[in-house]
Design a protein around this motif. Sequence first.
Motif, short mmCIF file in Angstrom:
data_model
loop_
_atom_site.label_atom_id
_atom_site.label_comp_id
_atom_site.label_asym_id
_atom_site.label_seq_id
_atom_site.Cartn_x
_atom_site.Cartn_y
_atom_site.Cartn_z
N UNK A 1 0.83 -1.20 0.00
CA UNK A 1 0.00 0.00 0.00
C UNK A 1 0.87 1.26 0.00
N UNK A 2 1.89 1.26 0.81
CA UNK A 2 2.94 2.27 0.85
C UNK A 2 2.45 3.69 1.11
N UNK A 3 1.77 4.31 0.13
CA UNK A 3 1.27 5.68 0.25
C UNK A 3 -0.22 5.72 -0.03
N UNK A 4 -0.85 6.84 0.35
CA UNK A 4 -2.26 7.02 0.04
C UNK A 4 -2.52 6.93 -1.46
N UNK A 5 -1.60 7.48 -2.27
CA UNK A 5 -1.87 7.48 -3.72
C UNK A 5 -1.64 6.13 -4.38
N UNK A 6 -1.20 5.14 -3.65
CA UNK A 6 -1.14 3.79 -4.22
C UNK A 6 -2.46 3.06 -4.03
N UNK A 7 -3.37 3.66 -3.27
CA UNK A 7 -4.67 3.01 -3.04
C UNK A 7 -5.84 3.95 -3.32
N UNK A 8 -5.57 5.23 -3.67
CA UNK A 8 -6.65 6.21 -3.76
C UNK A 8 -6.19 7.41 -4.58
N UNK A 9 -6.83 7.66 -5.73
CA UNK A 9 -6.54 8.88 -6.50
C UNK A 9 -7.84 9.40 -7.11
N UNK A 10 -7.84 10.68 -7.40
CA UNK A 10 -9.01 11.34 -8.00
C UNK A 10 -8.84 11.42 -9.50
N UNK A 11 -9.93 11.11 -10.26
CA UNK A 11 -9.86 11.13 -11.71
C UNK A 11 -10.84 12.12 -12.34
N UNK A 12 -11.80 12.59 -11.57
CA UNK A 12 -12.75 13.60 -12.05
C UNK A 12 -13.35 14.27 -10.83
N UNK B 1 -8.42 1.21 -4.07
CA UNK B 1 -8.18 -0.22 -3.88
C UNK B 1 -9.15 -0.71 -2.82
N UNK B 2 -10.01 -1.67 -3.16
CA UNK B 2 -11.05 -2.08 -2.20
C UNK B 2 -10.50 -2.66 -0.91
N UNK B 3 -9.23 -3.09 -0.92
CA UNK B 3 -8.65 -3.68 0.27
C UNK B 3 -8.50 -2.74 1.45
#
Length: 409
Positions: free
Chosen positions: A269-280, A287-289
């Motif tokens: 997972x490492x960072x927030x942006x490895x599991x969550x980013x904004x696209x619009x 990441x559902x995990x």
Amino acid sequence: MSAIQITSEIKPLKKVLLHRPGNELLNLTPSNLENLLFDDIPYLAAAQKEHDLFADIFRQKGIEVVYLENLMAEVLDMSEEIKKRFLEQYLFEARIYTKEYKKAVFDFLMRIPDNKELVLKTMEGINLNELNGSVFNSLENHIKNHDKLIIDPMPNLYFTRDATAAIGRGICINSMYSVTRKRETVYSEYIFNHHPDFKENVKQYYKRTDPFHIEGGDITNLNEHIIAVGVSERTCADAVEALARNLFADNDSAIDTVLAFTIPAKRAFMHLDTVFTQVDTDIFVVHPGILRTLEVFELKAASGGGVNIKQVQGSLERILASYLKLDAVSLIHCGAGNKIAAEREQWNDGSNTLCIAPGEVIVYERNNITNELLDARGIKLHPILSSELSRGRGGPRCMSMPLVRSKGV
């Protein structure tokens, strides 16, 4: 154009900081991979081609690309005094303490006539046998293997997001989690303290010498008033609170709310942006995990320079919609919710998208299941090859540090 202007993850991107992978990747070996935070050895020529195609997408969209190595070379061109001070700091942080070795390496680097070549060499690492036969009568010199690296490379530098993160009109020069990566921020410190494009024009909300570790992959600009910061493997809770205090104390900062997102402290997972980013405006990839264990805390300014903290209840969708003042928010699940696909694509940064305009993102081509979901939602995709770049465990967002986005959508 402001030197730094980032109040969103989705507003049209105007200027971005990159680092083209260099010879530092050639100094990765099976014996030093783990220490240098890599799982495999990228093939440099292919990694550079992939990175060049990545940079070309920005240029084709009219986005200005600046390179870390060029900015640092321009700083060293300014004066011999700055150059010598940088090298002394570089050697100290590379843990070259022996007097004879320090002089030999300093002289070796000072003999490099071109400052960009010098910067690239400091990134690449130094082998003892490069010191032009410098031999001196010390026990250390007799014992050392002359094929050994005496200064490690910095192969993670192409993930420019981690060392420095922009917030509003300011930046955080981050205190990196791993000793291996701490030297990366020396370049940021010199660029933002000395380069004429940034010197005296940019507030610094965090310093690399601050005691609590924080990395840019955990910092997300939700809008001009709110940032989210991951409490993760690489960013600790104390750092989030310290950053919030610094932002709230600055009268020029519009940030009045910090949302702390707790995610599992795992390398995957490492960072927030490895599991969550904004696209619009109202669409995020997740990441559902992380959803079962995610906790969100609100930080706001309190009187006397303090911080009020409270836990925020509700689903991630409801929390985001509430703070962003939207009717609803959609979460696109990496891997379409399939556990195996989600783990595989998240490992290859399926959730690590880079938005260059609302509803327009750069993604790794290999994450086809997540990409198909994005396409079905009307998101315009710019897929890039990543067979080599992805070996460093970072995606398009990790590889870019936005400097300027448009004020309006």
